[in-house]
Design a protein around this motif. Structure first.
Motif, PDB file in Angstrom:
ATOM      1  N   GLU A   1     -41.772  45.634   3.010  1.00 23.76           N
ATOM      2  CA  GLU A   1     -41.750  46.525   4.168  1.00 23.76           C
ATOM      3  C   GLU A   1     -41.578  47.957   3.651  1.00 23.76           C
ATOM      4  O   GLU A   1     -40.523  48.307   3.121  1.00 23.76           O
ATOM      5  N   ILE A   2     -42.626  48.765   3.775  1.00 24.60           N
ATOM      6  CA  ILE A   2     -42.589  50.138   3.293  1.00 24.60           C
ATOM      7  C   ILE A   2     -42.529  51.089   4.486  1.00 24.60           C
ATOM      8  O   ILE A   2     -43.389  51.041   5.370  1.00 24.60           O
ATOM      9  N   GLU A   3     -41.503  51.917   4.509  1.00 23.40           N
ATOM     10  CA  GLU A   3     -41.447  52.951   5.540  1.00 23.40           C
ATOM     11  C   GLU A   3     -42.444  54.053   5.215  1.00 23.40           C
ATOM     12  O   GLU A   3     -43.211  54.482   6.067  1.00 23.40           O
ATOM     13  N   LYS A   4     -42.438  54.474   3.951  1.00 20.26           N
ATOM     14  CA  LYS A   4     -43.435  55.422   3.477  1.00 20.26           C
ATOM     15  C   LYS A   4     -43.294  55.630   1.979  1.00 20.26           C
ATOM     16  O   LYS A   4     -42.232  55.396   1.399  1.00 20.26           O
ATOM     17  N   LYS A   5     -44.377  56.034   1.368  1.00 20.15           N
ATOM     18  CA  LYS A   5     -44.408  56.434  -0.038  1.00 20.15           C
ATOM     19  C   LYS A   5     -44.787  57.911  -0.035  1.00 20.15           C
ATOM     20  O   LYS A   5     -45.896  58.284   0.369  1.00 20.15           O
ATOM     21  N   THR A   6     -43.848  58.764  -0.456  1.00 22.40           N
ATOM     22  CA  THR A   6     -44.022  60.211  -0.324  1.00 22.40           C
ATOM     23  C   THR A   6     -44.356  60.860  -1.664  1.00 22.40           C
ATOM     24  O   THR A   6     -43.750  60.536  -2.687  1.00 22.40           O
ATOM     25  N   PHE A   7     -45.323  61.761  -1.632  1.00 18.89           N
ATOM     26  CA  PHE A   7     -45.646  62.601  -2.784  1.00 18.89           C
ATOM     27  C   PHE A   7     -45.178  64.016  -2.431  1.00 18.89           C
ATOM     28  O   PHE A   7     -45.876  64.768  -1.751  1.00 18.89           O
ATOM     29  N   LYS A   8     -43.976  64.358  -2.863  1.00 22.21           N
ATOM     30  CA  LYS A   8     -43.363  65.612  -2.446  1.00 22.21           C
ATOM     31  C   LYS A   8     -44.166  66.831  -2.891  1.00 22.21           C
ATOM     32  O   LYS A   8     -44.332  67.790  -2.139  1.00 22.21           O
TER      33      LYS A   8
ATOM     34  N   ILE B   1     -48.100  58.146   2.138  1.00 20.29           N
ATOM     35  CA  ILE B   1     -49.051  57.055   2.375  1.00 20.29           C
ATOM     36  C   ILE B   1     -48.274  55.779   2.687  1.00 20.29           C
ATOM     37  O   ILE B   1     -47.053  55.749   2.558  1.00 20.29           O
ATOM     38  N   LEU B   2     -48.987  54.770   3.114  1.00 25.13           N
ATOM     39  CA  LEU B   2     -48.416  53.446   3.392  1.00 25.13           C
ATOM     40  C   LEU B   2     -47.292  53.527   4.421  1.00 25.13           C
ATOM     41  O   LEU B   2     -46.312  52.789   4.353  1.00 25.13           O
ATOM     42  N   ASN B   3     -47.447  54.406   5.388  1.00 23.95           N
ATOM     43  CA  ASN B   3     -46.426  54.559   6.422  1.00 23.95           C
ATOM     44  C   ASN B   3     -46.325  53.310   7.285  1.00 23.95           C
ATOM     45  O   ASN B   3     -47.338  52.808   7.797  1.00 23.95           O
ATOM     46  N   ASP B   4     -45.096  52.791   7.426  1.00 29.88           N
ATOM     47  CA  ASP B   4     -44.828  51.610   8.265  1.00 29.88           C
ATOM     48  C   ASP B   4     -45.747  50.445   7.890  1.00 29.88           C
ATOM     49  O   ASP B   4     -46.291  49.749   8.754  1.00 29.88           O
TER      50      ASP B   4
ATOM     51  N   GLN C   1     -39.713  54.415   0.186  1.00 31.22           N
ATOM     52  CA  GLN C   1     -38.694  54.035   1.160  1.00 31.22           C
ATOM     53  C   GLN C   1     -39.072  52.709   1.783  1.00 31.22           C
ATOM     54  O   GLN C   1     -40.180  52.551   2.311  1.00 31.22           O
ATOM     55  N   GLY C   2     -38.143  51.755   1.714  1.00 30.68           N
ATOM     56  CA  GLY C   2     -38.426  50.445   2.277  1.00 30.68           C
ATOM     57  C   GLY C   2     -37.661  49.364   1.540  1.00 30.68           C
ATOM     58  O   GLY C   2     -36.753  49.644   0.750  1.00 30.68           O
ATOM     59  N   CYS C   3     -38.026  48.128   1.798  1.00 31.72           N
ATOM     60  CA  CYS C   3     -37.370  47.001   1.123  1.00 31.72           C
ATOM     61  C   CYS C   3     -38.426  46.004   0.662  1.00 31.72           C
ATOM     62  O   CYS C   3     -39.487  45.859   1.267  1.00 31.72           O
ATOM     63  N   TYR C   4     -38.103  45.329  -0.420  1.00 33.67           N
ATOM     64  CA  TYR C   4     -39.063  44.441  -1.062  1.00 33.67           C
ATOM     65  C   TYR C   4     -38.341  43.207  -1.586  1.00 33.67           C
ATOM     66  O   TYR C   4     -37.421  43.304  -2.403  1.00 33.67           O
TER      67      TYR C   4
END
Length: 220
Positions: free
Chosen positions: A8-15, A21-24, A60-63
């Motif tokens: 479950e990915i909340e988001k992968k951020t490229f600051k 990307i991969l939001n929700d 951000q998320g859990c795996y």
């Protein structure tokens, strides 16, 4: 049947680039399932494979993988699983130019301290023969064609008989004959060893030969 992958990915951020990307995004995969991932460039297909394969933990998320929470695993355990339980056929997978093709392929065995015996040699020979790279085993990578190197990378990925194989465009640089060899071995392992297969591809024919096709889309 329990899931081998629950992500479950909340988001992968490229600051630095200012986007995510991969939001929700959610993914659940059962043992022995064959899943293909498609989508236009830039939607996060390769990033997703890197997260699944424990190469990227910056999201951000859990795996949950193999019934264990990834965030609870030590660096040593993550490295052990990457070597022994997950086979990578990634676009950036590099062969070491100072080693022969054979030694490159056998690197995962060395890292796992697996001694040379008849079982490992039989497995090595069977895969090499099926893929058709016997003639280049003593050559260095720079002496081989791009297609030959791609096949060697594939053999290295499956030599440990991993529980999960992650492939990023595994047939992109291959002609039709060698494309079919790769696909055949990939699906044979799925049937014979219950290997879970996850493939990123732009090849819709290959994608549709999996049990399930997941299409990633842009978040904007």
């Amino acid at each position: 049947m329990n899931s081998i992958i629950k992500l479950e990915i909340e988001k992968k951020t490229f600051k630095k680039k200012g986007f995510s990307i991969l939001n929700d995004f959610e993914l659940e995969v059962k043992p022995r399932e064959r899943v293909s991932i498609i989508g236009e460039s830039g939607v996060g297909k390769t990033s997703l494979l890197n997260i699944i394969g424990l190469l990227d933990t910056q999201y951000q998320g859990c795996y949950t993988l193999f019934d264990s929470s990834v965030k609870d695993l030590s660096r040593n355990k993550l490295a052990e699983w990457r070597n022994q339980k997950i086979g990578f056929v990634l676009q950036e997978s590099a062969l070491i130019n100072s080693l022969t093709i054979e030694d490159n392929i056998k690197l995962p065995l060395m890292y796992a301290n697996i001694k040379k015996d008849s079982t490992t040699e039989d497995r090595f020979n069977r895969i090499v023969n099926k893929i058709g790279i016997e003639s280049i085993l003593k050559k260095k990578p720079l002496d081989c064609s791009g297609g030959q190197r791609a096949r060697a990378v594939f053999v290295r990925a499956v030599i440990m008989n991993p529980q999960i194989i992650l492939s990023d465009e595994p047939t992109a640089s291959l002609d039709l004959e060698n494309r079919e060899k790769i696909i055949s071995l990939l699906f044979d392992m799925n049937k014979e060893f219950n290997t879970t297969v996850i493939t990123v591809t732009h090849d819709l024919d290959l994608a549709n030969r999996h049990d399930r096709v997941i299409t990633l889309e842009r978040n904007d």
